[in-house]
Structure formats: C-alpha cells, structure tokens
Design a protein around this motif. Structure first.
Motif, PDB file in Angstrom:
ATOM      1  N   ARG A   1       0.835  -1.206   0.000  1.00  0.00           N
ATOM      2  CA  ARG A   1       0.000   0.000   0.000  1.00  0.00           C
ATOM      3  C   ARG A   1       0.874   1.261   0.000  1.00  0.00           C
ATOM      4  O   ARG A   1       0.534   2.252  -0.645  1.00  0.00           O
ATOM      5  N   THR A   2       1.998   1.220   0.693  1.00  0.00           N
ATOM      6  CA  THR A   2       2.897   2.374   0.695  1.00  0.00           C
ATOM      7  C   THR A   2       3.458   2.619  -0.693  1.00  0.00           C
ATOM      8  O   THR A   2       3.526   3.763  -1.156  1.00  0.00           O
ATOM      9  N   VAL A   3       3.853   1.545  -1.381  1.00  0.00           N
ATOM     10  CA  VAL A   3       4.377   1.698  -2.743  1.00  0.00           C
ATOM     11  C   VAL A   3       3.293   2.265  -3.654  1.00  0.00           C
ATOM     12  O   VAL A   3       3.561   3.170  -4.454  1.00  0.00           O
ATOM     13  N   GLN A   4       2.059   1.775  -3.526  1.00  0.00           N
ATOM     14  CA  GLN A   4       0.934   2.311  -4.311  1.00  0.00           C
ATOM     15  C   GLN A   4       0.751   3.800  -4.052  1.00  0.00           C
ATOM     16  O   GLN A   4       0.563   4.588  -4.980  1.00  0.00           O
ATOM     17  N   LYS A   5       0.768   4.160  -2.789  1.00  0.00           N
ATOM     18  CA  LYS A   5       0.552   5.558  -2.405  1.00  0.00           C
ATOM     19  C   LYS A   5       1.655   6.452  -2.979  1.00  0.00           C
ATOM     20  O   LYS A   5       1.376   7.503  -3.559  1.00  0.00           O
ATOM     21  N   LEU A   6       2.910   6.024  -2.827  1.00  0.00           N
ATOM     22  CA  LEU A   6       4.017   6.840  -3.320  1.00  0.00           C
ATOM     23  C   LEU A   6       4.041   6.898  -4.847  1.00  0.00           C
ATOM     24  O   LEU A   6       4.389   7.934  -5.425  1.00  0.00           O
ATOM     25  N   ALA A   7       3.643   5.825  -5.521  1.00  0.00           N
ATOM     26  CA  ALA A   7       3.556   5.841  -6.987  1.00  0.00           C
ATOM     27  C   ALA A   7       2.474   6.823  -7.442  1.00  0.00           C
ATOM     28  O   ALA A   7       2.664   7.562  -8.419  1.00  0.00           O
ATOM     29  N   ALA A   8       1.345   6.856  -6.725  1.00  0.00           N
ATOM     30  CA  ALA A   8       0.285   7.807  -7.052  1.00  0.00           C
ATOM     31  C   ALA A   8       0.767   9.239  -6.847  1.00  0.00           C
ATOM     32  O   ALA A   8       0.436  10.140  -7.635  1.00  0.00           O
ATOM     33  N   GLU A   9       1.543   9.450  -5.795  1.00  0.00           N
ATOM     34  CA  GLU A   9       2.101  10.785  -5.547  1.00  0.00           C
ATOM     35  C   GLU A   9       3.060  11.175  -6.671  1.00  0.00           C
ATOM     36  O   GLU A   9       3.060  12.327  -7.117  1.00  0.00           O
ATOM     37  N   ALA A  10       3.867  10.238  -7.136  1.00  0.00           N
ATOM     38  CA  ALA A  10       4.778  10.526  -8.249  1.00  0.00           C
ATOM     39  C   ALA A  10       3.992  10.874  -9.512  1.00  0.00           C
ATOM     40  O   ALA A  10       4.354  11.810 -10.238  1.00  0.00           O
ATOM     41  N   ASP A  11       2.906  10.136  -9.764  1.00  0.00           N
ATOM     42  CA  ASP A  11       2.066  10.434 -10.932  1.00  0.00           C
ATOM     43  C   ASP A  11       1.463  11.835 -10.842  1.00  0.00           C
ATOM     44  O   ASP A  11       1.163  12.446 -11.862  1.00  0.00           O
ATOM     45  N   ALA A  12       1.289  12.330  -9.617  1.00  0.00           N
ATOM     46  CA  ALA A  12       0.754  13.679  -9.407  1.00  0.00           C
ATOM     47  C   ALA A  12       1.847  14.744  -9.437  1.00  0.00           C
ATOM     48  O   ALA A  12       1.583  15.921  -9.152  1.00  0.00           O
ATOM     49  N   GLY A  13       3.092  14.347  -9.732  1.00  0.00           N
ATOM     50  CA  GLY A  13       4.178  15.315  -9.885  1.00  0.00           C
ATOM     51  C   GLY A  13       5.022  15.552  -8.655  1.00  0.00           C
ATOM     52  O   GLY A  13       5.820  16.481  -8.610  1.00  0.00           O
ATOM     53  N   ARG A  14       4.867  14.712  -7.649  1.00  0.00           N
ATOM     54  CA  ARG A  14       5.654  14.870  -6.425  1.00  0.00           C
ATOM     55  C   ARG A  14       6.855  13.932  -6.443  1.00  0.00           C
ATOM     56  O   ARG A  14       6.857  12.928  -7.137  1.00  0.00           O
ATOM     57  N   ILE A  15       7.858  14.245  -5.631  1.00  0.00           N
ATOM     58  CA  ILE A  15       9.035  13.375  -5.505  1.00  0.00           C
ATOM     59  C   ILE A  15       8.808  12.470  -4.300  1.00  0.00           C
ATOM     60  O   ILE A  15       8.769  12.949  -3.167  1.00  0.00           O
ATOM     61  N   PRO A  16       8.646  11.144  -4.536  1.00  0.00           N
ATOM     62  CA  PRO A  16       8.337  10.228  -3.438  1.00  0.00           C
ATOM     63  C   PRO A  16       9.591   9.563  -2.858  1.00  0.00           C
ATOM     64  O   PRO A  16      10.432   9.048  -3.588  1.00  0.00           O
ATOM     65  N   ILE A  17       9.678   9.587  -1.528  1.00  0.00           N
ATOM     66  CA  ILE A  17      10.785   8.927  -0.832  1.00  0.00           C
ATOM     67  C   ILE A  17      10.197   8.018   0.236  1.00  0.00           C
ATOM     68  O   ILE A  17       9.335   8.427   1.012  1.00  0.00           O
ATOM     69  N   TRP A  18      10.673   6.788   0.270  1.00  0.00           N
ATOM     70  CA  TRP A  18      10.212   5.813   1.246  1.00  0.00           C
ATOM     71  C   TRP A  18      11.359   5.526   2.205  1.00  0.00           C
ATOM     72  O   TRP A  18      12.389   4.975   1.820  1.00  0.00           O
TER      73      TRP A  18
END
Length: 172
Positions: free
Chosen positions: A94-111
C-alpha cells in the motif's frame, strides 16, 4: 535538474541526514516517531514548508474510498516539485501504491524503511532510504531497537554463522 535527478539527490541527502539518528531501547512506534521527527528536521533545514499527516492523492480502499490516505511528511519547496515521505518498518504494498500515485501527481516520493535489513527496493520513481537497526532484549516484557550501524552482539546459529536476532520490536 530533472525530477529523476532531484529525487536521487534528495534521497541521498536525506540518507546522510538520517545516519546521525540514534535511539536505544525504543519500541516500533517510538522508533517510527523519531524517524519521522528527523525527516521533518531535515526538511525544515532546507527551508521548506513541512506538513505532517498530509492528505495523499490516493483514496482509501472501499468502503472508505471517499476519504484519502495520509502521508507521514509532505514538503512544499519553492524551487521544485513537492517532496513526500513515508516511514515504515515493514514492506507494505500500500505504501508503494501511495508513493507511486504521488509521483504520478508530480511529487518526488521517498520511502524511508527502517529495520534489520532485507530491504526490497521499490520500483522507480520511488526512492528508498534505509535505516538499519538491531533488535535486542531489553527490560523484562519489552524489547528494544537500537540504531545502526549497530554494534549489538550477533547471535550464532547452529551452523556457527553470525546473524542478527530475529525478534520483533513490540508495539504499544
């Protein structure tokens, strides 16, 4: 600098910042809170606006799909796209899904993943920063986590190979 290079640079910078993080005899929730606090300090040191528990673009699964997930830390930067950070001690799809969605929205995702190791890298563009810990027996009824580079003694298996204890830090 393109977004991919920015993500790599920011993840490396956050990783360096977190190397100074130390804790002893904390449970899972306490370690997670300290890591999140350290991420917030890192972002504030950059001069960014920082938001804890910021809404994510990803809705919750049914039956709560009218609500959105939250991010541990979100950062508004004047000189680039926002940065979002999730902190976990487990490998959560779920975290990977969430961060991938954030990247698709133009954000830089860091886990930021913390634990005893065996970290599986997420798919790009999600960047992973790891914080290794050792787990050791603490006070009666409470185990503790100690930040790495851990110097806690390793136990021996039957074959004589050294390995970290496989105990889990309990949650309160």
């Amino acid at each position: 600098m393109d977004v991919t290079a920015q993500g790599e640079r920011l993840a490396a910078d956050l990783g360096r910042w977190l190397t100074d993080l130390t804790f002893v005899d904390l449970n899972t929730d306490e370690v997670t809170a300290q890591v999140i606090d350290a991420v917030v300090r890192w972002a504030e040191a950059q001069g960014w606006r920082v938001y804890r528990r910021a809404p994510s673009v990803l809705p919750l699964p049914p039956p709560l799909q009218q609500r959105h997930s939250v991010l541990d830390v979100a950062c508004a930067r004047p000189d680039g796209p926002p940065v979002v950070v999730e902190v976990d001690h487990t490998d959560r799809a779920r975290t990977v899904q969430k961060l991938a969605a954030e990247a698709d929205a133009g954000r830089i995702p860091i886990w930021v993943r913390w634990g005893v190791g065996r970290f599986t890298a997420p798919p790009p563009p999600v960047r992973m920063v790891t914080v290794e810990v050792a787990r050791r027996a603490g006070q009666p009824g409470r185990d503790g986590c100690t930040a790495a580079p851990a110097t806690a003694p390793r136990r021996r298996t039957r074959l004589g190979a050294a390995r970290w204890p496989r105990r889990r830090c309990p949650s309160r």
